[in-house]
Scaffold this motif. Structure first.
Motif, short mmCIF file in Angstrom:
data_model
loop_
_atom_site.label_atom_id
_atom_site.label_comp_id
_atom_site.label_asym_id
_atom_site.label_seq_id
_atom_site.Cartn_x
_atom_site.Cartn_y
_atom_site.Cartn_z
N GLU A 1 0.83 -1.24 -0.13
CA GLU A 1 0.03 -0.04 0.05
C GLU A 1 0.94 1.38 -0.05
O GLU A 1 0.42 2.22 -0.46
CB GLU A 1 -0.73 0.03 1.20
N ALA B 1 1.62 2.47 -3.86
CA ALA B 1 0.49 2.28 -4.80
C ALA B 1 -0.03 3.75 -4.89
O ALA B 1 -0.51 3.82 -5.99
CB ALA B 1 -0.69 1.60 -4.21
N PRO B 2 -0.28 4.59 -3.98
CA PRO B 2 -0.89 5.97 -4.39
C PRO B 2 0.07 6.67 -5.43
O PRO B 2 -0.72 7.45 -6.23
CB PRO B 2 -0.60 6.81 -3.03
N ALA C 1 -1.21 5.11 -8.61
CA ALA C 1 -2.69 5.37 -8.98
C ALA C 1 -2.76 6.87 -9.52
O ALA C 1 -3.40 7.11 -10.35
CB ALA C 1 -3.44 5.34 -7.70
N HIS D 1 0.53 -4.98 -7.04
CA HIS D 1 0.30 -4.47 -5.95
C HIS D 1 -0.45 -5.44 -4.78
O HIS D 1 -1.32 -6.35 -5.25
CB HIS D 1 -0.52 -3.41 -5.86
N MET E 1 -5.97 7.52 -0.03
CA MET E 1 -6.85 6.31 0.16
C MET E 1 -8.12 6.67 -0.82
O MET E 1 -8.75 5.75 -1.53
CB MET E 1 -7.60 6.18 1.44
N LEU F 1 -6.48 5.77 -4.09
CA LEU F 1 -6.63 4.37 -4.62
C LEU F 1 -7.99 3.73 -4.69
O LEU F 1 -8.07 2.81 -5.69
CB LEU F 1 -5.97 3.80 -3.60
N ARG F 2 -9.12 4.20 -4.12
CA ARG F 2 -10.33 3.56 -4.49
C ARG F 2 -10.89 4.06 -5.85
O ARG F 2 -11.64 3.36 -6.20
CB ARG F 2 -11.42 4.18 -3.38
N PHE G 1 -8.07 1.79 -8.44
CA PHE G 1 -7.71 0.47 -8.26
C PHE G 1 -9.12 -0.25 -7.75
O PHE G 1 -9.85 0.19 -7.41
CB PHE G 1 -6.85 0.16 -7.19
N TRP H 1 -4.50 -5.31 -5.52
CA TRP H 1 -5.25 -4.53 -6.42
C TRP H 1 -4.95 -4.53 -8.12
O TRP H 1 -3.74 -5.20 -8.46
CB TRP H 1 -4.63 -2.94 -6.20
#
Length: 367
Positions: free
Chosen positions: A141, A144-145, A148, A168, A260, A263-264, A267, A285
């Motif tokens: 995690e 990942a941002p 993204a 990921h 977050m 990410l939502r 992914f 993800w």
């Protein structure tokens, strides 16, 4: 504390160690989740300073190490194609696939480049509209941002020659998988502080209650780790199983809310294969449907590549905490950082690399 060296203060470390020794009355086994914590533990010999009743089990917290071999082979297949600029962080270039690594692809003429940010890859795509630019997006995690955000920017700017090879993975499902394994010996976890700085701590209390294990969010410097161990021992000795945040200077319970949200948006949660562990449901993800055009696996049609792991390399057992690195017969012989059999010997966070760098000579002397 203002400066990094204060988190290595030997007097404070001695006090924490005294408290840990005083609190420990029976045998306990705890797992540090992150490979960065493993390297700090081995580099500073923290495991050798603890009471003999305490065992530290090295977990699957190295993002390079848990990337499955088939994903490495997919990366190699994409990178070798004409007209592709394949971008990656440097630690992935020497990770062996089934027959070669990214350095070998580069030496054979592939355009493989080390970048310091996925946004660098997006810039290359804008500067080279006649090329397909791919970024190898791996990790937990924590990383990942940024990946993204890069896909979000590519869509917003209309950069359609950019794509992301996604691998990921998520920490909480891995903790659940470890606890449900028939070979599990873990009685507590030191959770990775950088993961929690992004995602917060909300996912950990349910895990602590369900599996009756303390989970203490911990940093990476010696005093951070010792404080995490101290809090964990206190819980174990008292029969408690709660989540505690021992890294408040970096971790807030709510996490990084804008990250977050990004990410939502970009992914979607999916099943993921972890090297040495296997498939863990809902543990990773993939790109969400509206960003699917940026999925490198589909763009280059490499989803069908499947690869078997080496029978000689026991990195899977290392990642599960079933053996220590030096207990693999190939350690320091057939497998070295110069000629690695598996990712755990390559990565800067790999347990095998940590033992080879900081513990190899004493292990040789002990034989």
């Amino acid at each position: 504390m203002k400066y990094l060296d204060e988190f290595s203060d030997p007097d404070l470390a001695r006090k924490l160690l005294d408290q840990i020794h005083a609190a420990t009355t029976q045998k306990w086994a705890m797992m540090e989740v992150c490979g960065g914590q493993t390297h700090s533990i081995i580099r500073h010999a923290i495991d050798q300073l603890l009471p003999p009743e305490l065992e530290l089990i090295h977990g699957p917290g190295c993002p390079v190490c848990v990337t499955p071999l088939e994903v490495i082979d997919r990366a190699l297949a994409i990178a070798a194609r004409p007209g592709v600029i394949f971008c990656s962080f440097g630690d992935m270039l020497r990770v062996p696939g089934s027959s070669q690594d990214l350095f070998a692809v580069k030496s054979a003429g592939g355009d493989v480049r080390v970048v310091y940010s996925p946004l660098d890859a997006l810039r290359l795509a804008r500067e080279n509209p006649d090329k397909e630019v791919v970024f190898f997006g791996i990790g937990f995690e924590t990383t990942a941002p940024a990946n993204a955000m890069t896909v979000y920017q590519a869509e917003r700017l209309g950069v359609h020659n950019f794509s992301l090879l996604v691998s990921h993975v998520l920490v909480p499902p891995a903790i659940a998988a470890i606890m449900e394994s028939s070979t599990c010996r873990v009685q507590a976890f030191l959770a990775a502080g950088h993961v929690c700085s992004v995602m917060g701590t909300a996912e950990y209390p349910p895990l602590a209650r369900k599996y009756k294990v303390p989970i203490v969010v911990t940093g990476f410097e010696p005093l951070d780790i010792l404080e995490g161990i101290r809090r964990t021992v206190v819980q174990l000795e008292a029969g408690r199983h709660e989540m505690e945040n021992a890294y408040p200077r970096a971790v807030r319970d709510e996490g990084n809310v804008p990250a977050m949200e990004m990410l939502r948006d970009v992914f979607a949660v999916t099943d993921r294969t972890w090297r040495g562990i296997g498939t863990i449901p809902l543990s990773g993800w993939k790109l969400a449907a509206k960003y699917r055009e940026f999925d490198a696996e589909e763009r280059f049609d490499v989803t069908g590549i499947r690869t078997a792991e080496s029978g000689l390399c026991r990195s899977g057992e290392v990642l599960q905490g079933l053996i220590k690195p030096h207990e693999c017969a190939a350690f320091g012989k057939e497998c070295t950082p110069r000629n690695p059999l598996g990712a755990t010997m390559v990565s800067s966070e790999g347990a095998c690399a940590a033992y080879y760098t900081y513990r190899r000579l004493e292990l040789v002397d002990a034989k």
